[in-house]
Scaffold this active site. Structure first.
Site, PDB file in Angstrom:
ATOM      1  N   ASP A  87       7.246   9.568  46.172  1.00  0.00           N
ATOM      2  CA  ASP A  87       6.744   9.351  47.530  1.00  0.00           C
ATOM      3  C   ASP A  87       5.443   8.555  47.531  1.00  0.00           C
ATOM      4  O   ASP A  87       4.648   8.646  46.585  1.00  0.00           O
ATOM      5  CB  ASP A  87       6.487  10.696  48.225  1.00  0.00           C
ATOM      6  CG  ASP A  87       7.773  11.442  48.541  1.00  0.00           C
ATOM      7  OD1 ASP A  87       8.830  10.798  48.584  1.00  0.00           O
ATOM      8  OD2 ASP A  87       7.708  12.674  48.745  1.00  0.00           O
ATOM      9  N   PRO A  88       5.177   7.801  48.603  1.00  0.00           N
ATOM     10  CA  PRO A  88       3.892   7.088  48.711  1.00  0.00           C
ATOM     11  C   PRO A  88       2.692   8.017  48.580  1.00  0.00           C
ATOM     12  O   PRO A  88       1.676   7.645  47.992  1.00  0.00           O
ATOM     13  CB  PRO A  88       3.958   6.465  50.109  1.00  0.00           C
ATOM     14  CG  PRO A  88       5.412   6.283  50.374  1.00  0.00           C
ATOM     15  CD  PRO A  88       6.081   7.475  49.727  1.00  0.00           C
TER      16      PRO A  88
END
EC number: 5.4.99.25
Length: 358
Positions: A87-88
């Site tokens: 995930d970012p």
């Protein structure tokens, strides 16, 4: 016309170091990506054959797709892909496969992952992390004792419902696309395995730090969500770091800024981008290796099966990775004395430096 035996000999000689007739200037020219000029006079890098793994220490705020694009550009590689989305919000291990290493991605994706993550208690969010909006709140806060008592419920083989904002496909569409359009679609629970789950820190009642080691398909965000619900206080991920992906741990990870600096040094002839590469076979850590002769290697290179019988027949079966003179050649199936190639590797081009070959 080049014969298969000559092709094999050529590939073997590539692995034994630089050509003695090649100058340092030639080496530096190869290490630095080639450049051409567009009509607007901007430099353009030629794509080239690069084979190996980059164990990127992904920074927070970057998507996995963006990270792959950056690494691919730095190496001017023709092909690139990653071995599991991060995930970012998260930092840490994002193994990126270049060239022929892309053939080994499934072996890494099937490996264990290890995470260190912080849960903020008192609020559940629609994304199960800090980027979403609050959907449930509570003034309750868990004690360390309550958390410790809960952990066995989330260890071993369990059923887990993926987050609404996930890459799970529903009738051909990604769940996160539906969620962004305002559609709340029930997601079916999936079997996952959590090998270890430990409470690492609980210095204040509002946050807890955990360490988890889990198998393929586990969502740490869903783990935080479900723990919060069972504790009666809700929770979401506020920090997440991946510290292990298959054979790639933190000792092998390279921060993006270090990779960029190495690229800059290589462009000026002062460094070697191969130093940032790990060998293709790093992904095959759990698979037995089988060395073959040059004659057998030539047959395998042509896609032909090889008989290995008699006194020197290997005492094993199943998937093996085949080497010739220490050089990765193929993935193959071995059974009843027959070696059948399944994936043949063509490693001409830039590969890991000799000191990283294990």
């Amino acid at each position: 016309m080049t014969t298969p035996d000559a092709a094999i000999d050529s590939k073997i000689s590539d692995s034994n170091g630089a050509d003695k007739n090649k100058s340092a200037a030639d080496d530096n020219a190869f290490n630095a990506p080639g450049r051409k000029r567009h009509h607007n006079n901007q430099p353009r890098r030629d794509k080239r054959d690069v084979h190996g793994w980059v164990a990127l220490d992904k920074p927070v705020g970057m998507t996995s797709t963006q990270a792959v694009a950056v690494v691919k550009r730095l190496f001017s590689a023709k092909r690139a892909g990653h071995a599991g989305t991060l995930d970012p919000l998260a930092s840490g291990g994002l193994p990126i496969a270049l060239g022929e290493a892309t053939k080994t991605v499934p072996f890494v994706m099937d490996g264990r992952k290890r995470y260190r993550f912080t849960v903020a208690w008192g609020e559940e969010r629609d994304t199960d992390d800090t980027e979403g909006r609050a959907v449930a709140t509570s003034a309750e806060r868990p004690t360390a004792e309550a958390i410790m008592a809960l952990l066995p419920s989330f260890t071993g083989k369990i059923e887990q419902i993926p987050p609404q904002y996930s890459a799970v496909k529903i009738q051909g569409e990604r769940a996160y696309d539906l969620a962004r359009d305002g559609e709340v679609v029930p997601l079916a629970p999936r079997p996952v395995e959590i090998h270890h789950l430990n409470l690492a820190d609980h210095q204040d009642s509002g946050h807890s730090v955990f360490e988890a080691e889990c198998g393929k398909g586990t969502y740490v965000r869903a783990l935080a969500r479900d723990m919060g619900r069972l504790l009666g206080c809700y929770g979401h991920i506020c920090a997440l770091r991946r510290t292990l992906v298959g054979p790639f741990d933190e000792t092998s990870m390279i921060p993006l800024e270090h990779l960029q600096a190495l690229c800059d040094r290589a462009a000026s002839g002062e460094g070697n981008l191969a130093d940032a590469l790990l060998p293709v076979e790093t992904a095959l850590d759990d698979i037995p290796a089988l060395a073959v002769t040059r004659a057998d290697a030539a047959r395998l290179h042509r896609g032909q099966a090889v008989l290995l019988r008699g006194r020197d027949a290997p005492n094993m079966s199943g998937t093996v990775y085949v080497t010739v003179a220490g050089r990765l050649l193929a993935l193959a199936e071995l059974g009843n004395g027959e070696l059948i190639p399944k994936r043949v590797f063509n490693l001409s081009g830039l590969t890991a430096s000799p000191h990283r070959q294990g």
